[in-house]
Design a protein around this motif. Structure first.
Motif, PDB file in Angstrom:
ATOM      1  N   ASP A  30     153.355 -13.678  30.509  1.00 59.34           N
ATOM      2  CA  ASP A  30     153.135 -12.393  31.169  1.00 59.34           C
ATOM      3  C   ASP A  30     153.457 -12.509  32.666  1.00 59.34           C
ATOM      4  OD1 ASP A  30     152.220 -10.037  32.168  1.00 59.34           O
ATOM      5  OD2 ASP A  30     150.264 -10.100  31.164  1.00 59.34           O
TER       6      ASP A  30
ATOM      7  N   ILE B  83     147.256 -18.147  22.100  1.00 60.79           N
ATOM      8  CA  ILE B  83     147.332 -17.467  20.810  1.00 60.79           C
ATOM      9  C   ILE B  83     148.174 -18.292  19.851  1.00 60.79           C
ATOM     10  CG2 ILE B  83     148.182 -15.399  19.631  1.00 60.79           C
ATOM     11  CD1 ILE B  83     147.702 -13.962  22.356  1.00 60.79           C
TER      12      ILE B  83
ATOM     13  N   ALA C 287     152.310 -10.143  17.589  1.00 61.21           N
ATOM     14  CA  ALA C 287     150.981 -10.722  17.778  1.00 61.21           C
ATOM     15  C   ALA C 287     150.245  -9.958  18.864  1.00 61.21           C
ATOM     16  CB  ALA C 287     151.096 -12.187  18.159  1.00 61.21           C
ATOM     17  N   TYR C 288     150.962  -9.617  19.931  1.00 61.90           N
ATOM     18  CA  TYR C 288     150.305  -8.933  21.049  1.00 61.90           C
ATOM     19  C   TYR C 288     149.886  -7.524  20.688  1.00 61.90           C
ATOM     20  CZ  TYR C 288     151.792 -12.780  23.971  1.00 61.90           C
ATOM     21  OH  TYR C 288     151.961 -14.014  24.506  1.00 61.90           O
ATOM     22  N   THR C 289     150.720  -6.830  19.917  1.00 64.85           N
ATOM     23  CA  THR C 289     150.331  -5.466  19.559  1.00 64.85           C
ATOM     24  C   THR C 289     149.244  -5.479  18.498  1.00 64.85           C
ATOM     25  OG1 THR C 289     152.067  -5.448  17.908  1.00 64.85           O
ATOM     26  CG2 THR C 289     152.597  -4.475  20.049  1.00 64.85           C
ATOM     27  N   GLY C 290     148.959  -6.655  17.931  1.00 63.87           N
ATOM     28  CA  GLY C 290     147.910  -6.728  16.928  1.00 63.87           C
ATOM     29  C   GLY C 290     148.397  -6.330  15.558  1.00 63.87           C
ATOM     30  N   GLU C 291     149.715  -6.150  15.385  1.00 60.17           N
ATOM     31  CA  GLU C 291     150.217  -5.720  14.081  1.00 60.17           C
ATOM     32  C   GLU C 291     150.338  -6.871  13.101  1.00 60.17           C
ATOM     33  OE1 GLU C 291     153.405  -2.547  13.785  1.00 60.17           O
ATOM     34  OE2 GLU C 291     153.524  -3.109  15.894  1.00 60.17           O
TER      35      GLU C 291
ATOM     36  N   PHE D   7     143.086 -16.684  18.259  1.00 64.78           N
ATOM     37  CA  PHE D   7     142.961 -17.332  19.553  1.00 64.78           C
ATOM     38  C   PHE D   7     142.630 -18.801  19.363  1.00 64.78           C
ATOM     39  CE2 PHE D   7     141.908 -12.963  20.990  1.00 64.78           C
ATOM     40  CZ  PHE D   7     142.875 -12.863  21.969  1.00 64.78           C
TER      41      PHE D   7
ATOM     42  N   THR E 154     147.628 -12.841  27.869  1.00 67.35           N
ATOM     43  CA  THR E 154     148.152 -11.932  28.893  1.00 67.35           C
ATOM     44  C   THR E 154     147.177 -11.850  30.059  1.00 67.35           C
ATOM     45  OG1 THR E 154     147.073 -10.105  27.784  1.00 67.35           O
ATOM     46  CG2 THR E 154     149.355 -10.565  27.171  1.00 67.35           C
TER      47      THR E 154
ATOM     48  N   ILE F 294     143.732 -10.400  29.288  1.00 69.23           N
ATOM     49  CA  ILE F 294     142.784 -11.312  28.646  1.00 69.23           C
ATOM     50  C   ILE F 294     142.336 -12.391  29.623  1.00 69.23           C
ATOM     51  CG2 ILE F 294     142.506 -12.941  26.742  1.00 69.23           C
ATOM     52  CD1 ILE F 294     144.588 -11.281  25.250  1.00 69.23           C
TER      53      ILE F 294
END
Lengths: 327, 872
Positions: A30, A125, A261-265, A271, A313, A316
């Protein structure tokens, strides 16, 4: 035949020796994460005891940190996530890297001694990928199908057991080929995570071949045409393919990429933690504070990428630092 | 004493030198110490293992902790009673869920008493202990989820600003403070526990009269089920997702309806949503149950309807989920408590293939069941009865852990504290609480060695599955599959290793021509032992397993062709003219090694595909999987050794004497040709006999891949990491141990026996078989036993080269999980002194006893052998 098997063997050895694949450079990190700025007056010893899968990351962090503070001494022991809590309780370790969250029993024991709970810092992650042999044509698996392949209880709700690739709709040579299942050993954090998320908390089939390490799962899958296995994304080699996964029977197939992974899809992202003993309300000592700040800096997260995991990111990082009162 | 000199001048000392005596004494003491020390060490290991294991079987402890009568009347009839994790306070709901009160557990002092929903009385209310969330519906059709929890915070303010009684608290002491309880922690901090209620935004459903509600909190968001008075079941699935880059939270709602027929049974007493939100249960007081498949909320269907109380003389008075929300516990007015969960038997006709089955009958209580409360982290269950009795069960093992009786009559609410360390009941007389320590209820002799019906399985089974990432998992601690795996590994490795090692020992000690070679072979074999087993395991997993997988039929063929080539080579050798034969005899060993062995291997490679084509329909893996062909091929392989024995017996009994009679006058070459002919005919006879037997069994209807009583499946689906590979490599590992001892035993047979036998006209073969082997038998036996001990405890090869699959089949083509590998894998990660940890120590103890018994037996037999050898 003789020649072929020798070649296969060499490939297998190469696969085993290869370090986790290095993800595409540091552009994953990030850009909002700030570079680490050293402060004065930091010295002493740091000891870390815990997860073996985070051992490399811990070492990279330690190296980077030592580059900033040559006077600091760091000792890292990685014998498994389960070794972290006892070391934290007895006070022999400052940091406890763990690839799974602490269990209630472990937290209880910690709390009995200190009166407060240990702090879990989400440092990176990891994505679990479901691997198949590179010559396997399967396009997508739903979590329910994954459950029916790996689990004997099928809590995901798939009606039939899946035993051969033909059960998944493959034809030709795969139609009658039994699925050969590889998995991690039962004590690892990966095993537990996959069980809870892909098996919906159900039980593994007895036929799942438990391998002592992530790379041997990948190696097993690579060596068998009908193989399937799960491991961290960092262990992928050219001989296996990560199958896109869908969370629901009618859901969209999502490939194992960092964006998903970041969008949670992507359903199997988790973690990796570093546990720390922080007395609520107290000010953390400079040595540990700076190490944690290094972990959550740009450099620290680049180390994460170098080890084959995905960085966290800025959002977090800020949250995590807040847990121990660091800005 | 003086030493008289003899005339030769040589003196003989009649006393022992003091230094020698001293050394002698010293050595004696040291050896004694060493010996006794070893015994003590072994006993120490045993005692330590036992000391870790014994607490596993200790019964649960409980002790009366609080008996509080000074409790507000309204609290005594509460529906929900929930204690905090430090056992300082508890909360209850009052007046049908409109008020909530928290109070101190030790004296009943009210800490806070508030309206739960700003004065409104909910139409339906339910509490889920694991998420600490209350769900309620209201007359206007609103739904509300609220987190209700006693939370811990640390008082960070300067202590001098606090009241004196708080400042004076010693470690562990408590005092009330600002609506909560304050306790001094072991490190001197002050922590305050206070009831906190966090209302989430209400959800307007637009449907009035939602008389029942339940929900499940998934990691993705809640699944809420409601039933309205007109019989409409609505399930809403709310998915919440957080973007890690932006921190943004997005949510989506999906849902559906299903009309439930209320004509026959009226309104249900309870609605229950399973932990994954994929099943909704509607439960009527008369025992009627409707199970709704809600995997797809837009198309819900009734999966099955059944009656939980078929006797019809009772009514359901309490129902609750066990942890994980998969098993339903039902208590009735007769005091019976039963556990039900969904199984998937073959041929089930319900849309989701499941059937709700009564699995655990926890027995008959003294009065009607009034309250059920499940543990938040294990499979414990607290049951309250109408006469004030309270029982604590462990559901998996069907054990009653504790039974107590509270004063004052019917139990209104029972609870088990979050850490399972206290159980409490509310009765009209007040609150009674007991300290509780369940110890290790998940492991007892039955769960460890017997079959247990675990959640989700169709029938009771032996299962080893000990660990998971979460607490709602039912640990499965059956050592039986592990013991089985150990025996399987031992059996197959002995099958490969022992014949090779023993035959090699007999060959080198009795038949090897060159003595120089013999003295070199033994150390060479012993060097094999110095190979680290982890290296062997590594090779087995990476090289051998993949090789065998590519050439299964070839490897099977090698078992036939290699011995065949050896014997054939021996027969052909006999065709040589006698002077050449004698001259070449010294090179026999090299002939076999450099001609017969490569020829056998080469033939195996050539013969493998033919074998696969003839016996296994051209694809041995598909054949093993049961997809193609008949069972004949498998039977054929299995009957080969049997037929071989039969043919050898026949040849030895009838053909050989007959040939000997006739052959006396023939030339050496001619006799040799006849012998070769006999060998070829014998081989053909073996094959034919075996084929006949195989066809016969197939004709009767037995398939060699089938499941047989007693032994299970012997030939089955091929798995890359299998017993064949491990047996081979582990056999390799035990060969040195067996070979060395066996060779010693054979060569310590007194030479005069051997010479005597040979001088009397016996051939070396007859001497070996009739004289040497019987004399050395007990030594050979102890060699085999030592190999057995080695195989039982072997860890690294098994760990690396098998899949560590805890299956219970003798199938040589699949894997197993041994006790030792299991300990190596799991011990480093298990929580110290947990049930799992202790069960692993039990596994270690079992292994210890196993090897101890085997080695002792071997040693005893060896002692006998030595005694016998001395007598000769």
């Amino acid at each position: 035949m003789e020649k072929k098997s020798v070649k296969k063997t060499l490939l297998a050895l190469a696969a085993l020796l290869a370090l986790p694949a290095v993800a595409s450079a540091s552009n994953l990190v990030d850009p909002n994460l700030k570079p680490y700025k050293p402060v004065s007056g930091v010295s002493g010893n740091i000891k870390s005891i815990g997860s073996d899968s985070m051992n490399n990351t811990m070492t990279l962090w330690a190296e980077g940190f030592l580059g900033q503070y040559p006077n600091v001494q760091i000792e890292i022991e990685g014998k498994g996530s389960g070794t972290a809590p006892p070391a934290m309780i007895s006070g022999t370790a400052h940091f406890g890297p763990m690839s799974r969250p602490m269990k209630n029993e472990e937290i209880d024991n910690f709390e009995k001694r200190y009166g407060y709970k240990p702090v879990a810092l989400e440092t990176s992650i990891d994505m679990l990928a479901v691997y198949v042999n590179k010559d396997n044509p399967i396009q997508c698996l739903t979590l329910q199908q994954v459950d029916a392949i790996f689990s004997k209880t099928r809590r995901g709700g798939h009606n039939q057991n899946i035993r051969t690739w033909g059960d998944l709709g493959l034809t030709g040579q795969f139609a009658n080929m039994p699925i050969s299942i590889y998995g991690r050993n039962s004590a690892s954090g990966t095993y537990g995570f996959f069980k809870d998320n892909a098996l919906f908390g159900g039980d593994y089939k007895d036929e799942v071949k438990e391998q002592p390490g992530s790379s041997s799962v990948v190696q097993g899958t690579a060596s068998e045409l009908g193989g399937i296995g799960y491991s961290g994304i960092g262990y992928m080699t050219a001989d296996v393919r990560a199958v896109p996964l869908a969370s629901t029977p009618d859901g969209k197939c999502v490939s194992a990429t960092p964006e998903n992974a970041y969008t949670g899809e992507y359903p199997l992202a988790r973690f990796l933690y570093v546990y720390i003993n922080h007395k609520p309300g107290s000010t953390i000592d400079p040595l540990r504070r700076e190490f944690v700040r290094y972990i959550f800096s740009k450099e620290g997260q680049e180390d994460v990428v170098r080890d084959g995991y995905y960085p966290i990111t800025q959002v977090i990082a800020k949250e995590q630092l807040g847990k121990i009162g660091v800005r | 004493m003086s030493t008289p000199k003899k005339f030769t001048g040589a003196g003989r000392r009649y006393t022992t030198k003091a230094s020698v005596k001293l050394l002698d004494h010293l050595a004696k003491t040291l050896i004694t110490l060493g010996g006794v020390g070893t015994i003590i060490a072994v006993i120490g290991v045993f005692v330590y293992l036992a000391s870790v294991v014994v607490p596993l079987f200790a019964g649960a402890d409980r002790e009366l902790r609080h008996q509080v009568t000074a409790l507000d009347e309204a609290a005594k009839s509460a529906e929900y009673l929930v204690a905090d994790e430090f056992l300082l306070s508890a909360w209850v709901t009052e007046e049908r869920g409109s008020r909530i009160r928290s109070f101190r557990l030790d004296n009943g002092e009210t800490l806070s008493s508030n309206e739960l929903f700003a004065g409104e009385t909910p139409l339906a209310i339910t509490y889920e202990p694991n998420s600490q969330t209350v769900a309620a519906t209201f007359a206007d059709g609103r739904m509300q989820l609220s987190e209700v929890a006693i939370k811990t915070e640390f008082i960070l303010a300067d202590e001098s600003t606090l009241p004196a009684e708080i400042q004076a608290l010693e470690t562990g002491e408590i005092a009330s403070h600002e609506g909560g309880v304050v306790q001094r922690t072991p490190v001197g901090q002050l922590r305050r526990l206070r009831l906190e209620i966090d209302h989430q935004p209400p959800i307007a459903t637009g449907h009035e009269g939602l008389v029942l509600i339940d929900f499940a909190l998934l990691s993705s968001g809640p699944v809420i089920a409601t039933l309205s008075a007109d019989g409409t079941l609505r399930v809403q699935n709310i998915t919440v997702r957080r973007n890690m880059l932006t921190g943004q939270v997005s949510s989506s709602v999906s849902g559906g309806e299903l009309a439930i027929d209320l004509a026959d049974h009226g309104l249900p007493r309870q609605i229950m949503v399973s932990g994954r939100g994929d099943t909704v249960y509607l439960l009527w007081a008369d025992g009627h149950l409707v199970r709704v498949d809600s995997r797809n909320t837009r198309q819900m269907v009734v999966a099955e309807e059944l009656n939980l109380l078929p006797a019809g003389d009772a009514r359901i008075t309490a129902a609750a989920f066990l942890i994980g929300k998969t098993t339903i516990i039902v208590g009735d007015s007769k005091g019976r408590v039963q556990a039900w969960f969904r199984t998937r038997p073959e041929g089930a006709t319900s849309p989701d293939g499941g059937v709700l089955t009564m699995v655990h009958d926890l027995g008959q209580g003294p009065a009607a069941v009034t309250s059920l409360s499940a543990s938040m982290r294990t499979r414990l269950l607290t049951v309250g009865f109408a006469d004030g009795t309270v029982q604590v069960y462990h559901v998996t093992s069907d054990q009653l852990l504790a039974e107590e009786k509270a004063e004052g009559g019917a139990v209104a609410a029972a609870t088990l504290a979050p850490r399972d360390n206290l159980f409490a009941v509310l009765t009209p007389a007040g609150l009674t609480a007991w300290d509780f320590n369940p110890k290790h209820p998940a492991a007892n002799l039955h769960t460890i060695f017997g079959k247990v019906h675990y959640e989700g399985l169709n029938e009771p089974r032996y299962v080893w599955q000990s660990a998971s990432g979460t607490d709602d998992f039912e640990p499965k601690y059956s050592l039986t599959p592990l013991i089985f795996g150990t025996l399987k590994a031992t059996f197959y490795s002995m099958l490969f290793g022992v014949p090779l090692a023993l035959l090699a020992a007999i060959y080198t000690s009795e038949f090897m021509e060159s003595g120089g070679l013999r003295t070199r072979i033994k150390p060479l074999v012993e060097v094999m032992e110095s190979l680290p087993t982890v290296v062997l395991g590594f090779l087995a997993a990476l090289v051998f397993a993949t090789f065998v997988e590519g050439a299964v039929a070839g490897v099977l063929a090698a078992f036939i062709t290699v011995p065949l080539c050896f014997v054939l080579a021996a027969y052909l050798f006999q065709l040589l003219p006698v002077e050449k034969f004698v001259r070449m005899s010294r090179f026999r060993f090299f002939f076999l090694l450099f001609l017969a062995l490569p020829a056998g291997t080469f033939l195996a490679g050539q013969f493998g595909p033919i074998l696969e084509f003839l016996l296994f329909s051209g694809d041995i893996k598909a054949w093993l999987d049961g997809q193609v062909g008949s069972g004949t091929g498998g039977w054929f392989i299995m009957f080969l050794p049997v037929s071989l024995l039969v043919v050898i017996f026949l040849l030895g009994g009838w053909v050989n004497p007959w040939l000997r009679e006739r052959g006396a006058n023939h030339s050496r070459f001619y006799t040799g040709v006849v012998e070769v002919g006999k060998f070829v005919v014998g081989t053909l006879a073996v094959l034919t006999l075996s084929w006949l037997l195989a066809s016969l069994l197939t004709a009767i209807g037995f398939d060699s891949r089938g499941d047989f009583p007693l032994v299970g499946q012997v030939m089955g689906t091929y798995v890359q990491r299998n017993a064949l590979v491990v047996g081979f490599v582990m056999g390799f590992a035990i060969i040195p141990a067996v070979y060395t001892i066996a060779e010693d035993a054979l060569s310590s047979v007194p030479e005069h026996l051997r010479s005597g036998s040979l001088a009397a006209g016996a051939t070396p073969w007859q001497t070996a078989i009739r004289i040497i082997i019987p004399t050395a038998a007990s030594g050979l036996f102890s060699a085999v036993m030592l190999g057995l001990g080695r195989a039982v405890g072997e860890t690294m090869i098994v760990l690396m080269a098998t899949g560590n699959t805890p299956v219970m089949e003798w199938n040589i083509f699949n894997g197993f999980r041994t006790l030792s590998a299991n300990i190596a894998v799991e011990l480093p990660e298990s929580v110290i002194f947990s049930t799992h940890y202790r069960v692993l120590f039990l596994a270690a103890l079992t292994l210890f006893l196993l090897t101890f018994v085997i080695n002792t037996l071997a040693e005893v037999v060896r002692q006998r052998f030595r005694k016998r050898a001395y007598q000769l």
